[in-house]
Design a protein around this motif. Structure first.
Motif, PDB file in Angstrom:
ATOM      1  N   GLN A 274       1.288  -1.427   0.072  1.00  0.00           N
ATOM      2  CA  GLN A 274      -0.043   0.184   0.008  1.00  0.00           C
ATOM      3  C   GLN A 274       0.721   1.929   0.223  1.00  0.00           C
ATOM      4  N   GLN A 275       0.250   2.274  -0.764  1.00  0.00           N
ATOM      5  CA  GLN A 275       0.913   3.303  -0.226  1.00  0.00           C
ATOM      6  C   GLN A 275       0.841   4.053   0.494  1.00  0.00           C
ATOM      7  N   LEU A 276       2.254   4.194   1.585  1.00  0.00           N
ATOM      8  CA  LEU A 276       2.082   5.101   2.913  1.00  0.00           C
ATOM      9  C   LEU A 276       2.331   6.593   2.958  1.00  0.00           C
ATOM     10  N   ARG A 277       1.819   6.871   3.707  1.00  0.00           N
ATOM     11  CA  ARG A 277       1.913   7.728   4.119  1.00  0.00           C
ATOM     12  C   ARG A 277       2.478   8.344   5.339  1.00  0.00           C
ATOM     13  N   LEU A 278       3.320   9.234   5.998  1.00  0.00           N
ATOM     14  CA  LEU A 278       4.071   9.313   7.444  1.00  0.00           C
ATOM     15  C   LEU A 278       3.240  10.715   7.724  1.00  0.00           C
ATOM     16  N   ILE A 279       2.925  10.988   8.978  1.00  0.00           N
ATOM     17  CA  ILE A 279       2.354  11.953   9.108  1.00  0.00           C
ATOM     18  C   ILE A 279       2.852  12.231  10.509  1.00  0.00           C
ATOM     19  N   ILE A 280       3.488  13.895  11.021  1.00  0.00           N
ATOM     20  CA  ILE A 280       4.678  14.121  11.780  1.00  0.00           C
ATOM     21  C   ILE A 280       3.972  15.743  11.880  1.00  0.00           C
ATOM     22  N   GLY A 281       4.533  15.959  12.736  1.00  0.00           N
ATOM     23  CA  GLY A 281       3.926  17.441  13.391  1.00  0.00           C
ATOM     24  C   GLY A 281       4.959  18.032  13.087  1.00  0.00           C
ATOM     25  N   ALA A 282       5.401  19.794  12.061  1.00  0.00           N
ATOM     26  CA  ALA A 282       5.957  20.227  12.326  1.00  0.00           C
ATOM     27  C   ALA A 282       7.579  20.438  13.394  1.00  0.00           C
ATOM     28  N   ASP A 283       7.094  20.111  14.579  1.00  0.00           N
ATOM     29  CA  ASP A 283       8.548  20.074  15.509  1.00  0.00           C
ATOM     30  C   ASP A 283       8.823  18.676  15.213  1.00  0.00           C
ATOM     31  N   GLN A 284       8.532  18.019  14.973  1.00  0.00           N
ATOM     32  CA  GLN A 284       9.024  17.063  14.674  1.00  0.00           C
ATOM     33  C   GLN A 284      10.437  16.930  13.500  1.00  0.00           C
ATOM     34  N   TYR A 285       9.036  17.589  12.517  1.00  0.00           N
ATOM     35  CA  TYR A 285       9.714  17.816  10.591  1.00  0.00           C
ATOM     36  C   TYR A 285      11.275  18.540  11.256  1.00  0.00           C
ATOM     37  N   ALA A 286      10.973  19.438  11.947  1.00  0.00           N
ATOM     38  CA  ALA A 286      12.206  20.239  11.608  1.00  0.00           C
ATOM     39  C   ALA A 286      13.772  19.464  12.937  1.00  0.00           C
ATOM     40  N   GLY A 287      13.507  18.156  12.976  1.00  0.00           N
ATOM     41  CA  GLY A 287      14.566  17.782  13.564  1.00  0.00           C
ATOM     42  C   GLY A 287      14.476  16.105  11.909  1.00  0.00           C
TER      43      GLY A 287
ATOM     44  N   GLN B  74      12.053   7.382   0.991  1.00  0.00           N
ATOM     45  CA  GLN B  74      11.385   6.311  -0.356  1.00  0.00           C
ATOM     46  C   GLN B  74      10.211   5.375   0.060  1.00  0.00           C
ATOM     47  N   LEU B  75      10.038   4.958   1.344  1.00  0.00           N
ATOM     48  CA  LEU B  75       8.991   4.264   1.677  1.00  0.00           C
ATOM     49  C   LEU B  75       7.533   5.143   1.944  1.00  0.00           C
ATOM     50  N   ALA B  76       7.542   6.498   1.832  1.00  0.00           N
ATOM     51  CA  ALA B  76       6.497   7.320   2.281  1.00  0.00           C
ATOM     52  C   ALA B  76       6.067   8.499   1.899  1.00  0.00           C
ATOM     53  N   GLY B  77       5.203   9.047   1.888  1.00  0.00           N
ATOM     54  CA  GLY B  77       5.212  10.575   1.522  1.00  0.00           C
ATOM     55  C   GLY B  77       5.234  10.959   2.632  1.00  0.00           C
ATOM     56  N   ILE B  78       5.650  11.914   3.224  1.00  0.00           N
ATOM     57  CA  ILE B  78       5.733  12.595   4.302  1.00  0.00           C
ATOM     58  C   ILE B  78       4.931  14.371   4.330  1.00  0.00           C
ATOM     59  N   VAL B  79       4.012  14.295   5.570  1.00  0.00           N
ATOM     60  CA  VAL B  79       2.626  14.664   5.605  1.00  0.00           C
ATOM     61  C   VAL B  79       2.964  15.467   7.005  1.00  0.00           C
ATOM     62  N   VAL B  80       3.280  16.476   7.146  1.00  0.00           N
ATOM     63  CA  VAL B  80       3.272  17.585   8.182  1.00  0.00           C
ATOM     64  C   VAL B  80       2.152  17.921   8.415  1.00  0.00           C
ATOM     65  N   ALA B  81       1.656  18.512   9.700  1.00  0.00           N
ATOM     66  CA  ALA B  81       1.029  19.140  10.238  1.00  0.00           C
ATOM     67  C   ALA B  81       1.308  20.234  11.081  1.00  0.00           C
ATOM     68  N   PRO B  82       1.015  21.353  10.970  1.00  0.00           N
ATOM     69  CA  PRO B  82       1.333  22.787  11.208  1.00  0.00           C
ATOM     70  C   PRO B  82       1.713  22.875  12.549  1.00  0.00           C
ATOM     71  N   ARG B  83       2.679  23.483  13.595  1.00  0.00           N
ATOM     72  CA  ARG B  83       2.336  23.734  14.886  1.00  0.00           C
ATOM     73  C   ARG B  83       3.460  25.189  14.822  1.00  0.00           C
TER      74      ARG B  83
ATOM     75  N   ASP C 237      -3.801  21.231   6.105  1.00  0.00           N
ATOM     76  CA  ASP C 237      -4.497  22.438   5.410  1.00  0.00           C
ATOM     77  C   ASP C 237      -5.189  22.731   7.326  1.00  0.00           C
ATOM     78  N   MET C 238      -4.782  22.949   8.108  1.00  0.00           N
ATOM     79  CA  MET C 238      -5.439  23.008   9.356  1.00  0.00           C
ATOM     80  C   MET C 238      -4.556  24.456  10.271  1.00  0.00           C
ATOM     81  N   PRO C 239      -5.670  24.493  10.866  1.00  0.00           N
ATOM     82  CA  PRO C 239      -4.855  25.560  11.725  1.00  0.00           C
ATOM     83  C   PRO C 239      -3.857  25.062  12.379  1.00  0.00           C
ATOM     84  N   ALA C 240      -2.749  25.310  13.301  1.00  0.00           N
ATOM     85  CA  ALA C 240      -1.652  24.887  13.543  1.00  0.00           C
ATOM     86  C   ALA C 240      -1.644  25.146  14.699  1.00  0.00           C
ATOM     87  N   VAL C 241      -1.348  23.412  15.189  1.00  0.00           N
ATOM     88  CA  VAL C 241      -1.373  22.826  16.869  1.00  0.00           C
ATOM     89  C   VAL C 241      -1.169  23.015  18.218  1.00  0.00           C
TER      90      VAL C 241
END
Length: 188
Positions: free
Chosen positions: A100-113, A125-134, A148-152
Motif C-alpha cells: 500500500q502507498q504509505l503516508r507518514l504523518i508528523i508534526g512540524a516540530d518533529q519535521y524540524a529535526g 522512499q518508503l512514505a510520503g511525508i505529511v506535516v501538521a502545522p505547529r 491545511d488546518m490551524p496550527a496545533v
C-alpha cells in the motif's frame, strides 16, 4: 508545500503521553484531505530522538485506544516490543510489504529535526511525508504535504505539566483517554 489529494495508508506515530485533541485534529484533517483508507496510530515504545515517555508503552497504548476509539478508519497498533531500538524506517519497511502507498504523518516540530532521524532518505522512499502545522515551526519544503488546518497549539508535555499542577484539562484530551487518566490516577 504541496497540497495534493492522495490515498493510501497513514502512519501516525508518537508518544501519545497523553494523547490530546490536537492529535485528533491531525488525524481528521489527514483522513479528509488525503483520502486515506486507514490511519495506523502507533505509540512509540522508546523513541530514540526524544526524552523517555512518562508512562510505559502499555499504558500509552491503552490511552491511544481510548482516545481514538470510534474514529473512522483509525487503527491503534501496539508498539514494537523487541529489545533493540525500533526506528520509523523499520516500521515503514514492514508496512511497505503490504503493497500500500504509505503516508507518514508528523508534526512540524518533529519535521524540524527530521534530517537527524535514522535513515531519513529511506523514510522518504518508503512514505510520503505529511506535516501538521505547529506554532513556531514553519515548513517550506516542497517534498512534503502540509495539512491545511490551524496550527496545533497543544502539547503532551504541556498537558502533563497542567495535570501535575492539578489543572482541569478535560476539554483538551479526548473523553475516553481523560476517563482512563482520571480512573487510574495517571500524571499526578
Amino acid at each position: 508545500a504541496g497540497q495534493r489529494r492522495m490515498s493510501g495508508v497513514g502512519v501516525f506515530g508518537g508518544q501519545f503521553d497523553p494523547p490530546h485533541n490536537g492529535h485528533l485534529q491531525v488525524l481528521r484533517a489527514a483522513r479528509r484531505q488525503l483520502a486515506l483508507t486507514e490511519i495506523l496510530v502507533i505509540p512509540d515504545r522508546n523513541p530514540t530522538h526524544r526524552e523517555p515517555s512518562v508512562q510505559p508503552a502499555e499504558v500509552r497504548l491503552r490511552l491511544a485506544e481510548a482516545a481514538f476509539r470510534g474514529e473512522p478508519g483509525v487503527i491503534v497498533c501496539p508498539p514494537h516490543t523487541g529489545g533493540e531500538p525500533e526506528y520509523t524506517v523499520h516500521v515503514l519497511a514492514a508496512l511497505a510489504k503490504r503493497g500500500q502507498q504509505l503516508r507518514l504523518i508528523i508534526g512540524a516540530d518533529q519535521y524540524a529535526g527530521f534530517a537527524s532521524w535514522h535513515q531519513p532518505d529511506r523514510i522518504r522512499q518508503l512514505a510520503g511525508i505529511v506535516v501538521a502545522p505547529r506554532p513556531g515551526f514553519p515548513v517550506a519544503d516542497p517534498r512534503v504535504t502540509v495539512l491545511d488546518m490551524p496550527a496545533v497549539d497543544l502539547s503532551s508535555t504541556g498537558l502533563r505539566e497542567a495535570l501535575e499542577r492539578g489543572e482541569d484539562v478535560a476539554g483538551r484530551i479526548p473523553p475516553g483517554a481523560w476517563q482512563l487518566i482520571r480512573r487510574e490516577g495517571l500524571y499526578t
